[in-house]
Design a protein around this motif. Sequence first.
Motif, mmCIF file in Angstrom:
data_model
loop_
_atom_site.group_PDB
_atom_site.id
_atom_site.type_symbol
_atom_site.label_atom_id
_atom_site.label_comp_id
_atom_site.label_asym_id
_atom_site.label_seq_id
_atom_site.Cartn_x
_atom_site.Cartn_y
_atom_site.Cartn_z
ATOM 1 N N LEU A 87 -12.190 24.063 -22.986
ATOM 2 C CA LEU A 87 -12.189 22.759 -22.329
ATOM 3 C C LEU A 87 -12.184 22.995 -20.822
ATOM 4 C CD1 LEU A 87 -9.603 20.905 -24.595
ATOM 5 C CD2 LEU A 87 -12.103 20.732 -24.661
ATOM 6 N N PHE A 88 -12.871 22.134 -20.097
ATOM 7 C CA PHE A 88 -13.053 22.351 -18.657
ATOM 8 C C PHE A 88 -11.731 22.566 -17.922
ATOM 9 C CE2 PHE A 88 -16.625 19.191 -19.587
ATOM 10 C CZ PHE A 88 -17.530 20.188 -19.897
ATOM 11 N N HIS A 89 -10.717 21.768 -18.257
ATOM 12 C CA HIS A 89 -9.450 21.855 -17.523
ATOM 13 C C HIS A 89 -8.649 23.108 -17.872
ATOM 14 C CE1 HIS A 89 -8.341 19.501 -21.156
ATOM 15 N NE2 HIS A 89 -7.286 20.290 -21.129
ATOM 16 N N ASP A 90 -9.140 23.905 -18.851
ATOM 17 C CA ASP A 90 -8.475 25.169 -19.173
ATOM 18 C C ASP A 90 -9.105 26.362 -18.449
ATOM 19 O OD1 ASP A 90 -6.640 23.967 -20.868
ATOM 20 O OD2 ASP A 90 -7.957 24.141 -22.622
ATOM 21 N N ASN A 103 -25.097 22.479 -17.927
ATOM 22 C CA ASN A 103 -26.136 21.482 -18.161
ATOM 23 C C ASN A 103 -25.631 20.365 -19.071
ATOM 24 O OD1 ASN A 103 -29.034 20.711 -17.863
ATOM 25 N ND2 ASN A 103 -28.926 20.832 -20.086
ATOM 26 N N ALA A 104 -25.735 19.133 -18.589
ATOM 27 C CA ALA A 104 -25.441 17.930 -19.395
ATOM 28 C C ALA A 104 -24.095 17.997 -20.104
ATOM 29 C CB ALA A 104 -26.566 17.684 -20.402
ATOM 30 N N CYS A 105 -23.058 18.437 -19.385
ATOM 31 C CA CYS A 105 -21.714 18.439 -19.993
ATOM 32 C C CYS A 105 -20.671 17.834 -19.051
ATOM 33 C CB CYS A 105 -21.318 19.849 -20.438
ATOM 34 S SG CYS A 105 -21.286 21.088 -19.138
ATOM 35 N N LEU A 106 -20.725 18.144 -17.763
ATOM 36 C CA LEU A 106 -19.740 17.587 -16.829
ATOM 37 C C LEU A 106 -19.913 16.078 -16.658
ATOM 38 C CD1 LEU A 106 -19.647 20.345 -14.057
ATOM 39 C CD2 LEU A 106 -18.183 20.094 -16.065
ATOM 40 N N LEU A 107 -21.030 15.556 -17.118
ATOM 41 C CA LEU A 107 -21.248 14.104 -17.054
ATOM 42 C C LEU A 107 -20.299 13.335 -17.964
ATOM 43 C CD1 LEU A 107 -22.839 14.271 -19.865
ATOM 44 C CD2 LEU A 107 -24.909 14.175 -18.505
ATOM 45 N N HIS A 108 -19.566 14.072 -18.835
ATOM 46 C CA HIS A 108 -18.577 13.436 -19.701
ATOM 47 C C HIS A 108 -17.153 13.502 -19.131
ATOM 48 C CE1 HIS A 108 -21.495 12.805 -22.824
ATOM 49 N NE2 HIS A 108 -21.677 14.087 -23.070
ATOM 50 N N SER A 134 -25.695 18.835 -14.284
ATOM 51 C CA SER A 134 -26.528 17.634 -14.330
ATOM 52 C C SER A 134 -25.697 16.446 -14.805
ATOM 53 C CB SER A 134 -27.736 17.852 -15.250
ATOM 54 O OG SER A 134 -27.326 18.229 -16.551
ATOM 55 N N TYR A 135 -26.072 15.278 -14.297
ATOM 56 C CA TYR A 135 -25.322 14.048 -14.552
ATOM 57 C C TYR A 135 -26.299 12.901 -14.784
ATOM 58 C CZ TYR A 135 -21.777 16.789 -12.052
ATOM 59 O OH TYR A 135 -20.920 17.786 -11.642
ATOM 60 N N TYR A 149 -18.501 8.734 -23.517
ATOM 61 C CA TYR A 149 -18.132 8.407 -22.138
ATOM 62 C C TYR A 149 -19.043 9.149 -21.161
ATOM 63 C CZ TYR A 149 -15.688 8.419 -17.690
ATOM 64 O OH TYR A 149 -15.393 8.289 -16.364
ATOM 65 N N TYR A 150 -19.457 8.458 -20.102
ATOM 66 C CA TYR A 150 -20.202 9.082 -18.998
ATOM 67 C C TYR A 150 -19.586 8.650 -17.672
ATOM 68 C CZ TYR A 150 -23.895 10.591 -22.142
ATOM 69 O OH TYR A 150 -24.588 11.233 -23.137
ATOM 70 N N ASN A 151 -19.590 9.562 -16.687
ATOM 71 C CA ASN A 151 -19.048 9.204 -15.374
ATOM 72 C C ASN A 151 -20.089 8.508 -14.480
ATOM 73 O OD1 ASN A 151 -20.505 11.622 -14.649
ATOM 74 N ND2 ASN A 151 -18.616 12.820 -14.868
#
Length: 197
Positions: A87-90, A103-108, A134-135, A149-151
């Motif tokens: 998970l990103f925060h880990d 690619n196409a993951c941090l947009l969540h 990418s977002y 969810y998308y930012n």
Amino acid sequence: MDEETLQFYRGNAEAYAGREITSRQARLTAFLALLPPGAAILELGCGAGGDTAEMLAHGFDVRATDGSPEMAAVASKRLGRVVATLLFHDLDEVEAYDAVWANACLLHVPRPELANVLARIWRALKPAGYFFASYKEGDGDGRDTLNRYYNYPSPDWLRATYADAGKWNSLSIERGEVKGFDDKMASMLFVVAKKGG
């Protein structure tokens, strides 16, 4: 990570894996051209491992990860190597990678958490390391027809958020369009940043 979005990928790993996207090939090729041969790359949100396979074929040292254990298992099977669940925060490594491909993951990532995740990525990069993400473009967060969810950032909001996360020598944003898993065309922002050293 938004729990409902993570559950979508956990429950649809095989179906999602069956969908190859070739439109990003040119962006991946251009990104890899920035890196030294054999560069160490952290891939976040690797999905079924399509991009991972391409990077490995070009001789890069890739650590592929995905937030969904089910998706990581699909990628592991495809690649014949272990793909970690992360998970990103880990992410807690320091100056370990020449590049990060997301690619196409941090947009969540929920908007209030994105600067912290970007700061973790900045910290994990070696000085002058490169970072691609990418977002889906927009002007505020929300959910798609599949309840993911998308930012939905604007370019200005992204630039400010990246600036909050760390010092970058350069940051470019390009626009494009892709067809999503929901079969809808989406306006995308492709960001390439170089860490300040």
